[in-house]
Design an enzyme around this catalytic site. Sequence first.
Site, PDB file in Angstrom:
ATOM      1  N   LYS A 130       0.886  -1.031  -0.031  1.00 36.17           N
ATOM      2  CA  LYS A 130      -0.019  -0.139  -0.036  1.00 36.17           C
ATOM      3  C   LYS A 130       0.697   1.182   0.151  1.00 36.17           C
ATOM      4  O   LYS A 130       0.594   2.165  -0.700  1.00 36.17           O
ATOM      5  CB  LYS A 130      -1.088  -0.040   1.275  1.00 36.17           C
ATOM      6  CG  LYS A 130      -1.986  -1.234   0.911  1.00 36.17           C
ATOM      7  CD  LYS A 130      -2.833  -1.145   2.461  1.00 36.17           C
ATOM      8  CE  LYS A 130      -3.626  -2.525   2.320  1.00 36.17           C
ATOM      9  NZ  LYS A 130      -4.556  -2.893   3.591  1.00 36.17           N
ATOM     10  N   GLN A 152      -4.781  -2.169   9.909  1.00 33.81           N
ATOM     11  CA  GLN A 152      -4.637  -3.263   9.389  1.00 33.81           C
ATOM     12  C   GLN A 152      -5.219  -4.599  10.081  1.00 33.81           C
ATOM     13  O   GLN A 152      -4.966  -4.680  11.428  1.00 33.81           O
ATOM     14  CB  GLN A 152      -3.238  -3.493   9.065  1.00 33.81           C
ATOM     15  CG  GLN A 152      -2.827  -4.756   8.134  1.00 33.81           C
ATOM     16  CD  GLN A 152      -3.477  -4.710   6.406  1.00 33.81           C
ATOM     17  OE1 GLN A 152      -3.422  -3.716   5.926  1.00 33.81           O
ATOM     18  NE2 GLN A 152      -3.611  -5.939   5.985  1.00 33.81           N
ATOM     19  N   ASP A 193     -11.156   2.010   4.165  1.00 32.45           N
ATOM     20  CA  ASP A 193     -11.665   0.578   4.178  1.00 32.45           C
ATOM     21  C   ASP A 193     -12.930   0.238   3.746  1.00 32.45           C
ATOM     22  O   ASP A 193     -13.096  -0.915   3.386  1.00 32.45           O
ATOM     23  CB  ASP A 193     -10.867  -0.159   5.359  1.00 32.45           C
ATOM     24  CG  ASP A 193      -9.430  -0.895   5.173  1.00 32.45           C
ATOM     25  OD1 ASP A 193      -9.302  -1.180   4.058  1.00 32.45           O
ATOM     26  OD2 ASP A 193      -8.788  -1.251   6.237  1.00 32.45           O
TER      27      ASP A 193
END
Length: 298
Positions: free
Chosen positions: A52, A96, A119
């Site tokens: 990312k 994450q 997200d």
Amino acid sequence: MEKLDGKKLSSQIKNEIKQDIDKIRSEGGNIPHLVAILVGHDGASETYVRNKEKACIKTGIKSSVLRFEADISEKDLLSEVAKLNNDSDVDGFIVQLPLPDHINEQRIVEKIKPDKDVDGFHPVNIGRMTLGMPAYISATPFGILTLLKRYNIKTEGKHVVVLGRSNIVGRPVSILLGQKATPGNSTVTLCHSRTENLKSITASADILIVALGKAEYVTADMVKQGAVVIDVGITRVKSGKTKSGWKLLGDVNFDDVAPKCSHITPVPGGVGPMTIVALLHNTVAASKQEIYKHQHRP
Ligand code: GUN
């Protein structure tokens, strides 16, 4: 059979995002800033976060990683999330997953301000997405929709069969493709571990999306001639043939299934790279306040 080349397409989309960022910069605008929270040292999570970051650097998006040891308390992690919620320099952030067992993931996700939840995991974003309202759509479903769209795969009126009902892939992609939209307007069947007569359902799919996490589960006898097959699985297995000692397997037995398909995603190089550009897209949208226009940040 045509391969749906997520690697090539994601690289093309990254160039498009870069051009957008270059334009923002030349006009003296706000450069999007993405922050990733990484807890512990899980190998797969480290790789995802590194990929990312690399994609952010390539496109000119500002990226930061906040690292914490696996023993951080839930309370301290919640307060880090609160800090990012209130930091006007941060457009969007992700935590994450997975998190260590002593931390309740849902509690953390619910603490993220929905307008920074790039997200798309917060219940508000999932609710808005379900209602067809503007929302951050999570990376994998967004990546799959982008692949279908850019390859001009017709979804309208088609029978889409989704294998796997997870909150981050199977369920949202089944909702999105059933909506009155393009891509969408499909007739969707969502299959899971309790589904009976699975093979007869998958064999009737015009588009088969597989997100089970079971290596090479789907074989040719489960697939209709001419189907489009989207493989979301990534299982790392030991291999004597690669330099790293590992190789990645999808949920679809590619060599067996590919000859029957009109289109199929490879693993790696299919859905995976598309998920990263989806996150970049959401980050740019966050910086432009495209989803929550009516909300003003402090
Ligand atoms: N772990 C695996 N995939 C993802 C993802 O898309 N977002 C986050 N936050 N964690 C993940």
